[in-house]
Scaffold this active site. Sequence first.
Site, PDB file in Angstrom:
ATOM      1  N   ASP A 127      -8.888  -6.448  -5.053  1.00 26.58           N
ATOM      2  CA  ASP A 127      -8.554  -5.124  -4.519  1.00 26.58           C
ATOM      3  C   ASP A 127      -9.244  -4.034  -5.331  1.00 26.58           C
ATOM      4  OD1 ASP A 127      -7.377  -2.836  -3.460  1.00 26.58           O
ATOM      5  OD2 ASP A 127      -5.366  -3.708  -3.369  1.00 26.58           O
ATOM      6  N   SER A 170       0.844  -1.186   0.000  1.00 30.37           N
ATOM      7  CA  SER A 170       0.000   0.000   0.000  1.00 30.37           C
ATOM      8  C   SER A 170       0.887   1.245   0.000  1.00 30.37           C
ATOM      9  CB  SER A 170      -0.953  -0.045   1.196  1.00 30.37           C
ATOM     10  OG  SER A 170      -1.992   0.886   1.052  1.00 30.37           O
ATOM     11  N   HIS A 185      -8.294  -5.122  -0.582  1.00 23.81           N
ATOM     12  CA  HIS A 185      -6.977  -4.535  -0.330  1.00 23.81           C
ATOM     13  C   HIS A 185      -6.336  -5.084   0.942  1.00 23.81           C
ATOM     14  CE1 HIS A 185      -3.813  -1.587  -0.619  1.00 23.81           C
ATOM     15  NE2 HIS A 185      -4.112  -1.061   0.560  1.00 23.81           N
TER      16      HIS A 185
END
Length: 486
Positions: A401, A162, A430
């Site tokens: 995601d 991320s 995610h």
Amino acid sequence: MSHTAKSKTLQELDIEDIKETNPLLNLVQGQRIVQVPELVLESGVVLNNFPIAYKTWGTLNEACDNVLVICHALTGSADVADWWGPLLGNDLAFDPSRFFIICLNSMGSPYGSFSPLTINEQTGTRYGPEFPLCTVRDDVRAHRIVLDSLGVKSIACVIGGSMGGMLSLEWTAMYGNEYVKNMVALATSARHSAWCISWSEAQRQSIYSDPNYLDGYYPVEEQPVAGLSAARMSALLTYRTRNSFENKFSRRSPSIAQQQKAQKAEVRKPSTVSEHSLQIHNDGYKCKANGAIAGISGQKRQSVVSTTSSSDSLTSQSSMTSVSSVTGEVKDIKPAQTYFSAQSYLRYQGTKFINRFDANCYIAITRKLDTHDLARDRVEDITKVLSAIEQPSLIIGIQSDGLFTYSEQEFLAEYIPNSQLEKIESPEGHDAFLLEFKLINKLIVNFLKTNCKNIMDAKPRTWGGDVGNDETKTSVFGEAEEVTNW
């Protein structure tokens, strides 16, 4: 600032002193905080004597090149053992018997590095909303200064998911393969998308709309908790998927224990139909207690009537169609279900978050994300930036995601020449990069065995320090709260 193999040792700060102005430091155990003398931010702002927090595992080898740099996500800390614990330990991906593992806290975070909670020497107060914009590249450059002070000559592999993946990409782009040897990036992107920017904006607007925000000059003990909680709830929905929530929660009611976790306020039994309706309508409203709200329903109703002009009288013939009344006994009312387990879960997460984060810090870090673009101030064509990355790279994407889409991982792998792409098949969206520990561990271990062969084949050193948590333990800082434990 130039970099040498061994820069001047940085002054270590007394964490206990900093805790007096930043109580959130009590949440992070075993980290160190050093003072960096100077850094010129991308914006041109010059920082002097600012803190960077970090935590390490393992021992630096004689060549000073057995270094794993782990980069945390949006609301994470330097404590990898907390949010990626199942990957940390002997014979695991982050093996302290072979690697010197370090995670450095990003600027803007409330967990030790330079942030809105830092005291401004010029004013004697916290920076608050006057905290300067810090980019991902600013983080990397600040962290490099710390690594130099520790004697690190090169990084064996930089790893992050991320926001941490953004840092990993910038590490490789900024310093090349002489310093950064390998990269692992999970669930990230070459540039922050319009979709992600929009979600960041929606979350910031939640904070701004809280009357306690006060332009960011709120007392730390009275921060805009309703807005910050709402921002966290919004973010959590982007970390999961529709099917993930449906499979876990469906339309079920929360148990008593779940309601207690969510700190659902006890409300007094309504005495009128109007009070009953008001309690349903305002369930979840955090700015006033439900009991107090119910008690002023008549007053509020009267104030609406009293502000109506005579020409718009509620009793005039022209407005009779909009006038109605509600009657009945409270004991006879049997309303449809309006409180669900999914709501309870979100409220619990919002309450948990406001006890471990700061609103100005949240604004600062989401703006950091928005600046991320590998092509910014380099070349217009981002594919050329990616094509210039020479390091062996492992790109891990998540099929479900919806925030950092799998197509964005395919884009990275397509244009980074020496890369391999792996897909995680998970319904969790995610957050799977913080949930699918066994698969991620296997992928990273295999990558390191191939690309860090000398270190992986070397005789392991004795390491008796702390290691990670197992996946059944609750994380304090992780983006993911294991929904299956709810």
